[in-house]
Write a protein that holds these residues in place. Structure first.
Motif, mmCIF file in Angstrom:
data_model
loop_
_atom_site.group_PDB
_atom_site.id
_atom_site.type_symbol
_atom_site.label_atom_id
_atom_site.label_comp_id
_atom_site.label_asym_id
_atom_site.label_seq_id
_atom_site.Cartn_x
_atom_site.Cartn_y
_atom_site.Cartn_z
ATOM 1 N N ALA A 155 -5.506 3.416 4.991
ATOM 2 C CA ALA A 155 -4.673 4.281 3.720
ATOM 3 C C ALA A 155 -4.575 5.777 4.005
ATOM 4 O O ALA A 155 -3.599 6.822 3.541
ATOM 5 C CB ALA A 155 -6.318 4.419 2.360
ATOM 6 N N ALA A 207 1.049 3.282 -3.106
ATOM 7 C CA ALA A 207 -0.304 3.407 -4.134
ATOM 8 C C ALA A 207 0.277 5.255 -4.117
ATOM 9 O O ALA A 207 0.378 5.756 -3.590
ATOM 10 C CB ALA A 207 -1.355 2.997 -2.829
ATOM 11 N N ARG A 250 -9.004 5.142 -0.484
ATOM 12 C CA ARG A 250 -9.120 4.869 -0.092
ATOM 13 C C ARG A 250 -9.652 4.612 1.003
ATOM 14 O O ARG A 250 -10.857 4.148 1.764
ATOM 15 C CB ARG A 250 -8.252 3.690 -0.060
ATOM 16 C CG ARG A 250 -8.278 2.975 -1.586
ATOM 17 C CD ARG A 250 -6.623 1.952 -1.266
ATOM 18 N NE ARG A 250 -6.720 1.079 -0.100
ATOM 19 C CZ ARG A 250 -6.126 -0.002 -0.005
ATOM 20 N NH1 ARG A 250 -4.324 0.025 -0.144
ATOM 21 N NH2 ARG A 250 -5.434 -0.297 1.549
ATOM 22 N N CYS A 251 -9.087 6.316 1.641
ATOM 23 C CA CYS A 251 -9.378 6.683 2.704
ATOM 24 C C CYS A 251 -11.286 7.264 2.244
ATOM 25 O O CYS A 251 -12.113 6.801 3.669
ATOM 26 C CB CYS A 251 -8.537 8.253 3.498
ATOM 27 S SG CYS A 251 -7.174 7.642 3.166
ATOM 28 N N ASP A 259 -11.796 3.372 4.118
ATOM 29 C CA ASP A 259 -9.807 3.009 5.192
ATOM 30 C C ASP A 259 -9.043 3.938 5.672
ATOM 31 O O ASP A 259 -8.218 4.653 4.605
ATOM 32 C CB ASP A 259 -9.457 1.681 3.860
ATOM 33 C CG ASP A 259 -8.475 1.509 3.823
ATOM 34 O OD1 ASP A 259 -8.515 1.538 5.532
ATOM 35 O OD2 ASP A 259 -7.694 0.757 3.000
ATOM 36 N N PRO A 294 0.235 5.855 4.671
ATOM 37 C CA PRO A 294 1.260 6.307 3.608
ATOM 38 C C PRO A 294 1.548 7.553 3.435
ATOM 39 O O PRO A 294 2.672 8.575 2.947
ATOM 40 C CB PRO A 294 0.954 5.103 2.746
ATOM 41 C CG PRO A 294 -0.334 4.364 3.255
ATOM 42 C CD PRO A 294 -0.610 5.080 4.258
ATOM 43 N N LEU A 295 -0.292 8.365 3.472
ATOM 44 C CA LEU A 295 0.472 9.488 3.310
ATOM 45 C C LEU A 295 1.110 10.698 4.238
ATOM 46 O O LEU A 295 1.796 11.170 4.535
ATOM 47 C CB LEU A 295 -1.040 10.461 3.270
ATOM 48 C CG LEU A 295 -1.702 9.199 1.418
ATOM 49 C CD1 LEU A 295 -3.643 10.310 1.755
ATOM 50 C CD2 LEU A 295 -1.268 10.305 0.877
ATOM 51 N N ASP A 335 -0.878 8.764 -4.291
ATOM 52 C CA ASP A 335 -1.939 9.474 -3.829
ATOM 53 C C ASP A 335 -2.999 9.828 -3.709
ATOM 54 O O ASP A 335 -3.738 9.216 -2.732
ATOM 55 C CB ASP A 335 -1.158 11.435 -3.508
ATOM 56 C CG ASP A 335 0.160 11.265 -2.324
ATOM 57 O OD1 ASP A 335 0.398 9.402 -3.019
ATOM 58 O OD2 ASP A 335 0.642 12.508 -3.550
ATOM 59 N N LEU A 355 -5.001 6.237 -2.811
ATOM 60 C CA LEU A 355 -4.675 6.489 -1.215
ATOM 61 C C LEU A 355 -6.373 6.976 -0.580
ATOM 62 O O LEU A 355 -6.223 6.362 0.540
ATOM 63 C CB LEU A 355 -3.774 7.021 -0.535
ATOM 64 C CG LEU A 355 -2.253 5.909 -0.561
ATOM 65 C CD1 LEU A 355 -1.376 6.386 -0.128
ATOM 66 C CD2 LEU A 355 -2.593 4.528 0.088
ATOM 67 N N MET A 368 0.993 -1.098 -0.041
ATOM 68 C CA MET A 368 0.328 -0.457 0.093
ATOM 69 C C MET A 368 0.925 1.067 0.314
ATOM 70 O O MET A 368 1.160 2.525 -0.890
ATOM 71 C CB MET A 368 -0.945 0.109 1.485
ATOM 72 C CG MET A 368 -1.558 1.049 1.295
ATOM 73 S SD MET A 368 -3.712 1.010 2.470
ATOM 74 C CE MET A 368 -2.398 1.243 3.957
ATOM 75 N N ASP A 369 1.880 1.296 -0.023
ATOM 76 C CA ASP A 369 2.922 2.464 0.618
ATOM 77 C C ASP A 369 3.833 2.942 -0.917
ATOM 78 O O ASP A 369 3.810 4.201 -1.049
ATOM 79 C CB ASP A 369 4.402 2.056 1.560
ATOM 80 C CG ASP A 369 3.619 2.110 3.116
ATOM 81 O OD1 ASP A 369 2.767 2.340 3.224
ATOM 82 O OD2 ASP A 369 5.180 1.868 3.661
#
Lengths: 371, 178
Positions: free
Chosen positions: B20, B4, B12-13, B17, B23-24, B6, B9, B1-2
């Motif tokens: 997600a 992915a 997904r948020c 999720d 990672p941001l 921006d 992510l 996932m890291d």
């Protein structure tokens, strides 16, 4: 010799972007003129200090604290007491949205979003492009003609501009806001399948045709008003076997059945035909467009198609555009279409123009356009 | 996932999720903290501002326009929060420099000196000048990305950065000789 200005040469020098020739030119210049040498030295001093001031790591625990609060719900009360971020999130020199609205990037962004959302309409387009719009209610005869007229129209050089003209109105519409606020739609817009689909030249060409044909907009409006048609499109999208069936030739059979059903004039039968037609349109598109095939199997995509706001957006006048300027050359997008694709579409449109209504007057469509 | 993108992510948020978002935060905490630090000159404030900016971003993710870079959006929030934080300070208070006091024990003397000089020089610049320098030299953004972040033309970024570096160079010179 480089045509760079002194400023550009200095910036290039301190950022290490100059070519050896450019560096030599700057050194020469500095040797000739003390003011230039002094200026270069000032910039070197600043750049060196900035480079030396190493970036600091974020404080330990910052990330954990943020994530902990986010997992806990990230409520307003968790912000630091002094913060007023929820009250004022805008840049001090103008709000975020306003910033976008002023600059030249506004239109580019609008178009990107518009084309992006429009790409999700390829399901409907697939149907209309191949089969024409089915008669689903009063006044349907005119609609059928209009939908078919779209098929024989040539793209014009100003079409993109036409789309831009409508963007502002579209962005200000409630429909647009509702769509943009819809989480599922947003998920689609950022999906890889979606991005691939919109970057496909043939899909883009179809989208442009959709966006610049008022008669087609009328058809879309009807489709958007008809829940049954929406569901059919969505059902068709869910069909995971769509691409396979298309390759097997089932599309032709479905198309044929839809045409018969549409000609019968009975609304129910037409809807039934629309189901086949929608499916066949999808299948046809999916059979030669892998990106679209993948998109059509996307569950989120199917859901978005059933979204009322999305359907309403498709029927938005601004989205569809209205101006047509006859006699213009083909767009770059159109030129990118395979020749066979263009000819097939043109021939099909002409054939339908003669065989069916061909528009309200019954004249060949290209003549109607000239008239 | 890291790995992915921006926007993926963010999407997904938006579907609920929460993980997600991690990672941001990992991706941008350092650069955004540095932006805040250079804007404020105070580590504690910079930490608070960065933390609040991330929380605010998470709460307002549904307003994020995916046609823009996530970082640009975050950057605007951080800059705005930094300005708000400065606005909460005493009127006309000069930009405080607490870096020496807060500097970590393992920092080299020269490194600290340079950092202090740069921070002092930045403090003398106008906000617009400081912004372009921070984005170019601390956030390491391209001209194009700076233009997007600030909502100005790339050409303006270049000319503004040139002028800002010149002013900083002169400020450093005065610091040395003053």
């Amino acid at each position: 010799m480089s045509g760079k200005t002194l400023e550009e040469l200095i910036d290039g020098e301190v950022e290490g972007a100059n070519t050896p020739l450019e560096s030599a030119r700057l050194r020469e210049w500095a040797a000739r003129e003390p003011a230039v040498a002094e200026r270069l030295e000032v910039h070197r001093r600043a750049a060196a200090a900035l480079a030396e001031a190493a970036r600091e790591n974020a404080p330990a625990g910052l990330r954990d604290t943020v994530l902990e609060k986010v997992r806990a719900g990230g409520s307003e009360s968790q912000l630091s007491p002094a913060s007023n971020v929820l009250v004022d999130s805008t840049p001090s020199d103008g709000n975020w949205a306003g910033r976008r609205g002023r600059g030249g990037s506004s239109m580019a962004t609008s178009r990107k979003v518009l084309v992006g959302i429009a790409a999700a309409a390829v399901l409907a387009i697939g149907y209309f492009a191949v089969n024409g719009f089915p008669p689903v209610g009063p006044g349907a005869e005119g609609t059928v003609g209009a939908a078919k007229r779209y098929q024989s129209e040539q793209m014009n050089a100003g079409d993109v501009t036409v789309q831009d003209d409508g963007v502002q109105a579209l962005l200000q519409s409630d429909d647009f806001r509702r769509v943009v606020a819809d989480k599922e739609t947003r998920a689609i817009l950022t999906s890889r399948e979606f991005q691939r689909a919109v970057s496909d030249a043939s899909v883009q060409a179809v989208l442009h045709q959709l966006a610049t044909d008022k008669s087609f907009a009328d058809s879309i409006r009807l489709a958007a008003a008809d829940g049954a048609a929406q569901k059919l499109f969505a059902d068709a999208a869910r069909s995971a076997a769509a691409a396979d069936a298309a390759r097997s030739g089932a599309a032709d059979a479905a198309r044929s059945g839809a045409a018969d059903a549409a000609r019968s004039g009975a609304a129910d039968a037409a809807r039934s035909g629309a189901a086949d037609a929608a499916r066949s349109g999808l299948l046809s598109l999916a059979s030669h467009n892998q990106a679209f095939a993948q998109l059509a199997r996307n569950e989120a995509f199917a859901k978005a198609l059933q979204n009322g706001a999305f359907a309403s957006l498709l029927s938005n006048q601004s989205f569809a555009g209205s101006d047509q300027q006859p006699g213009r050359r083909r767009t770059a997008l159109e030129r990118r279409l395979p020749a066979g694709h263009r000819e097939r579409r043109g021939a099909e449109g002409r054939r339908r123009g003669r065989g069916r209504s061909g528009g309200r007057s019954g004249r060949p469509l290209d003549r109607q356009r000239r008239a | 996932m890291d790995d992915a993108p921006d926007n993926a992510l963010v999407a997904r948020c938006l579907t609920g999720d929460v993980e997600a978002f991690a990672p941001l935060v990992r991706r941008y905490e350092r650069v955004l903290y540095n932006v805040a630090l250079r804007m404020l000159g105070d580590r504690e404030e910079a930490r608070d501002v960065t933390q609040d900016a991330f929380l605010k971003a998470f709460q307002k993710l549904d307003t994020f326009d995916p046609s823009y870079r996530f970082f640009s959006w975050m950057y605007r929030i951080v800059v705005n929060e930094s300005l708000n934080a400065r606005g909460r300070r005493a009127p006309v208070a000069p930009l405080e420099i607490d870096l020496p006091a807060a500097a970590r024990a393992d920092d080299g003397l020269r490194e600290r000196e340079v950092r202090d000089r740069v921070q002092a020089g930045l403090a003398r610049l106008a906000r617009t000048d400081r912004e372009v320098i921070v984005l170019r030299h601390f956030a390491e953004l391209s001209y194009a990305d700076i233009a997007v972040s600030l909502g100005i033309a790339e050409k303006t970024v270049k000319s503004r950065l040139h002028e800002a570096r010149q002013r900083l160079g002169r400020a450093l010179e005065q610091g040395i000789h003053g």
